[in-house]
Design a protein around this motif. Structure first.
Motif, mmCIF file in Angstrom:
data_model
loop_
_atom_site.group_PDB
_atom_site.id
_atom_site.type_symbol
_atom_site.label_atom_id
_atom_site.label_comp_id
_atom_site.label_asym_id
_atom_site.label_seq_id
_atom_site.Cartn_x
_atom_site.Cartn_y
_atom_site.Cartn_z
ATOM 1 N N THR A 183 0.829 -1.197 0.000
ATOM 2 C CA THR A 183 0.000 0.000 0.000
ATOM 3 C C THR A 183 0.864 1.248 0.000
ATOM 4 O O THR A 183 0.598 2.211 -0.734
ATOM 5 C CB THR A 183 -0.932 0.012 1.231
ATOM 6 O OG1 THR A 183 -1.774 -1.153 1.205
ATOM 7 C CG2 THR A 183 -1.812 1.257 1.241
ATOM 8 N N ALA A 184 1.938 1.247 0.805
ATOM 9 C CA ALA A 184 2.850 2.393 0.833
ATOM 10 C C ALA A 184 3.513 2.587 -0.528
ATOM 11 O O ALA A 184 3.680 3.719 -0.992
ATOM 12 C CB ALA A 184 3.907 2.193 1.918
ATOM 13 N N ALA A 185 3.889 1.483 -1.188
ATOM 14 C CA ALA A 185 4.500 1.579 -2.511
ATOM 15 C C ALA A 185 3.508 2.132 -3.528
ATOM 16 O O ALA A 185 3.879 2.920 -4.410
ATOM 17 C CB ALA A 185 5.003 0.202 -2.952
ATOM 18 N N LEU A 186 2.243 1.753 -3.416
ATOM 19 C CA LEU A 186 1.215 2.279 -4.311
ATOM 20 C C LEU A 186 1.007 3.770 -4.081
ATOM 21 O O LEU A 186 0.822 4.537 -5.038
ATOM 22 C CB LEU A 186 -0.101 1.519 -4.101
ATOM 23 C CG LEU A 186 -0.123 0.075 -4.625
ATOM 24 C CD1 LEU A 186 -1.378 -0.639 -4.134
ATOM 25 C CD2 LEU A 186 -0.060 0.044 -6.148
ATOM 26 N N TYR A 187 1.036 4.201 -2.824
ATOM 27 C CA TYR A 187 0.917 5.632 -2.531
ATOM 28 C C TYR A 187 2.066 6.404 -3.192
ATOM 29 O O TYR A 187 1.841 7.449 -3.815
ATOM 30 C CB TYR A 187 0.952 5.883 -1.022
ATOM 31 C CG TYR A 187 -0.329 5.553 -0.286
ATOM 32 C CD1 TYR A 187 -1.532 5.427 -0.957
ATOM 33 C CD2 TYR A 187 -0.332 5.386 1.101
ATOM 34 C CE1 TYR A 187 -2.706 5.137 -0.278
ATOM 35 C CE2 TYR A 187 -1.497 5.094 1.788
ATOM 36 C CZ TYR A 187 -2.674 4.967 1.102
ATOM 37 O OH TYR A 187 -3.830 4.676 1.785
ATOM 38 N N ARG A 188 3.292 5.908 -3.033
ATOM 39 C CA ARG A 188 4.446 6.590 -3.627
ATOM 40 C C ARG A 188 4.306 6.667 -5.144
ATOM 41 O O ARG A 188 4.543 7.719 -5.754
ATOM 42 C CB ARG A 188 5.743 5.867 -3.258
ATOM 43 C CG ARG A 188 6.189 6.061 -1.813
ATOM 44 C CD ARG A 188 7.614 5.602 -1.613
ATOM 45 N NE ARG A 188 7.789 4.196 -1.927
ATOM 46 C CZ ARG A 188 7.620 3.204 -1.061
ATOM 47 N NH1 ARG A 188 7.252 3.476 0.188
ATOM 48 N NH2 ARG A 188 7.806 1.954 -1.416
ATOM 49 N N ALA A 189 3.917 5.545 -5.751
ATOM 50 C CA ALA A 189 3.757 5.512 -7.201
ATOM 51 C C ALA A 189 2.638 6.450 -7.653
ATOM 52 O O ALA A 189 2.749 7.106 -8.704
ATOM 53 C CB ALA A 189 3.467 4.082 -7.650
ATOM 54 N N PHE A 190 1.570 6.518 -6.877
ATOM 55 C CA PHE A 190 0.448 7.401 -7.199
ATOM 56 C C PHE A 190 0.901 8.856 -7.211
ATOM 57 O O PHE A 190 0.595 9.612 -8.138
ATOM 58 C CB PHE A 190 -0.666 7.185 -6.176
ATOM 59 C CG PHE A 190 -1.937 7.949 -6.462
ATOM 60 C CD1 PHE A 190 -2.864 7.467 -7.371
ATOM 61 C CD2 PHE A 190 -2.207 9.138 -5.813
ATOM 62 C CE1 PHE A 190 -4.040 8.164 -7.627
ATOM 63 C CE2 PHE A 190 -3.373 9.838 -6.060
ATOM 64 C CZ PHE A 190 -4.296 9.350 -6.968
ATOM 65 N N PHE A 191 1.638 9.264 -6.180
ATOM 66 C CA PHE A 191 2.117 10.640 -6.112
ATOM 67 C C PHE A 191 3.121 10.939 -7.228
ATOM 68 O O PHE A 191 3.124 12.049 -7.780
ATOM 69 C CB PHE A 191 2.740 10.916 -4.746
ATOM 70 C CG PHE A 191 1.731 11.052 -3.628
ATOM 71 C CD1 PHE A 191 0.610 11.847 -3.780
ATOM 72 C CD2 PHE A 191 1.914 10.389 -2.422
ATOM 73 C CE1 PHE A 191 -0.321 11.980 -2.755
ATOM 74 C CE2 PHE A 191 0.995 10.514 -1.393
ATOM 75 C CZ PHE A 191 -0.128 11.305 -1.556
ATOM 76 N N ALA A 226 -7.488 8.492 -0.063
ATOM 77 C CA ALA A 226 -6.741 7.680 0.895
ATOM 78 C C ALA A 226 -5.287 8.133 0.992
ATOM 79 O O ALA A 226 -4.731 8.252 2.095
ATOM 80 C CB ALA A 226 -6.816 6.208 0.487
ATOM 81 N N ALA A 227 -4.667 8.393 -0.164
ATOM 82 C CA ALA A 227 -3.254 8.782 -0.165
ATOM 83 C C ALA A 227 -3.051 10.134 0.511
ATOM 84 O O ALA A 227 -2.145 10.312 1.326
ATOM 85 C CB ALA A 227 -2.733 8.820 -1.599
ATOM 86 N N LEU A 228 -3.900 11.097 0.187
ATOM 87 C CA LEU A 228 -3.777 12.426 0.781
ATOM 88 C C LEU A 228 -4.136 12.417 2.260
ATOM 89 O O LEU A 228 -3.541 13.154 3.053
ATOM 90 C CB LEU A 228 -4.657 13.423 0.031
ATOM 91 C CG LEU A 228 -4.193 13.762 -1.389
ATOM 92 C CD1 LEU A 228 -5.270 14.544 -2.131
ATOM 93 C CD2 LEU A 228 -2.891 14.558 -1.360
ATOM 94 N N SER A 229 -5.091 11.578 2.654
ATOM 95 C CA SER A 229 -5.445 11.476 4.066
ATOM 96 C C SER A 229 -4.288 10.914 4.869
ATOM 97 O O SER A 229 -3.998 11.371 5.978
ATOM 98 C CB SER A 229 -6.683 10.591 4.249
ATOM 99 O OG SER A 229 -7.820 11.190 3.664
ATOM 100 N N ALA A 230 -3.608 9.902 4.314
ATOM 101 C CA ALA A 230 -2.441 9.340 4.996
ATOM 102 C C ALA A 230 -1.353 10.392 5.157
ATOM 103 O O ALA A 230 -0.707 10.494 6.209
ATOM 104 C CB ALA A 230 -1.913 8.144 4.214
ATOM 105 N N LEU A 231 -1.161 11.202 4.124
ATOM 106 C CA LEU A 231 -0.187 12.288 4.197
ATOM 107 C C LEU A 231 -0.602 13.313 5.233
ATOM 108 O O LEU A 231 0.209 13.769 6.048
ATOM 109 C CB LEU A 231 -0.048 12.959 2.831
ATOM 110 C CG LEU A 231 0.836 14.212 2.769
ATOM 111 C CD1 LEU A 231 2.275 13.870 3.087
ATOM 112 C CD2 LEU A 231 0.738 14.867 1.400
ATOM 113 N N GLY A 232 -1.882 13.680 5.244
ATOM 114 C CA GLY A 232 -2.373 14.669 6.195
ATOM 115 C C GLY A 232 -2.214 14.223 7.635
ATOM 116 O O GLY A 232 -1.842 15.012 8.509
#
Length: 211
Positions: A25-33, A73-79
Motif C-alpha cells: 500500500t505504501a508503494a502504491l501511494y508513492r507511485a500514485f504521487f 486515501a493517499a492524501l489522508s495518509a499524508l495529512g
C-alpha cells in the motif's frame, strides 16, 4: 522428503485474496504521487501507477474503487502524518517557528511542490476533489489549532481570538513563498517569519478578538 515439501508449503505467504500488505500500500501511494506529479491528476493512469509500484492493477482495485478514492486515501495518509502532535515549546514564537520548520519540510519535497498546485486546480473544477482538499486542509489546520490552544492556556493570546484568521496567518506566508513563488526560505528567514506572525497574532488578531 514429502514432509519437507509439506512444511515449505505451509510456510508460504498467501497470495491473491490475501489481506493487503502495508508495504505494498505504501508503494502504491508513492507511485500514485509520482504519477500525479509527472502527468497531473486528469491524465493519471492507474495502470502506470501499478507498474511503478511493481504490482498488478488488481492490487489497486482491492484497495480503492476509483482514482478519487485512491487520491482521498493517499492524501489522508499524508495529512495524518503532517498532523502528528509535537512537544510544546516555551513561547508562542517558538511554537510558530517549530510549526514553520515542519511545514517547510513537507513543502520542500519536489512531489509536494508539483502536486499541490494541481490539487487546487482540480478542486476548483471538481466538488469531489474539493471535499478531499478540504479534509486535507482540516488535518493540517488541526495541528495549528493545538498551537493556538496552548497559546491561550499560557495567556499569550486571548480566548476570543479569531481562529480562522489566525490559522490563515500561521501558514499563509510560508505557503505563498514555497508553493506559489517556488522559493524555499532559510532557517533564518523562518525565524523572521515566526516573529512577524507572532506579532500579528498578538496585535491585530488579539484586538479583533476583544471587540
Amino acid at each position: 522428503m514429502e514432509r519437507k515439501r509439506s512444511d515449505e508449503k505451509s510456510r508460504r505467504k498467501p497470495s491473491g485474496a490475501a489481506v493487503p500488505r502495508a508495504e505494498l500500500t505504501a508503494a502504491l501511494y508513492r507511485a500514485f504521487f509520482e504519477e500525479w506529479a509527472e502527468r497531473g491528476f486528469s491524465a493519471l493512469s492507474l495502470e502506470r501507477v501499478a507498474a511503478r509500484a511493481g504490482a498488478g492493477k488488481a492490487a489497486i482495485y482491492r484497495r480503492f474503487s476509483s482514482r478519487l478514492a485512491f487520491a482521498d486515501a493517499a492524501l489522508s495518509a499524508l495529512g495524518l502524518g503532517i498532523a502528528l502532535p509535537k512537544p510544546e515549546r516555551a513561547t508562542l514564537e517558538e511554537d510558530v517557528f517549530d510549526l514553520l520548520l515542519r511545514i517547510r519540510a513537507v513543502l520542500r519535497h519536489p512531489l509536494a511542490r508539483r502536486i499541490l498546485p494541481d490539487l487546487h486546480a482540480e478542486a476548483a473544477r471538481s466538488p469531489e476533489m474539493r471535499a478531499i482538499n478540504d479534509r486535507l486542509a482540516e488535518a493540517r489546520r488541526e495541528q495549528a489549532q493545538n498551537l493556538l490552544d496552548r497559546a491561550v492556556r499560557r495567556g499569550d493570546l486571548p480566548e476570543m481570538i479569531d481562529r480562522d484568521l489566525a490559522l490563515d496567518l500561521l501558514v499563509a506566508p510560508l505557503y505563498w513563498r514555497m508553493v506559489v513563488r517556488g522559493q524555499t526560505p532559510t532557517r533564518a528567514e523562518l525565524m523572521v517569519q515566526s516573529k512577524a506572525i507572532t506579532a500579528g497574532l498578538k496585535a491585530s488578531i488579539g484586538d479583533v478578538g476583544r471587540t
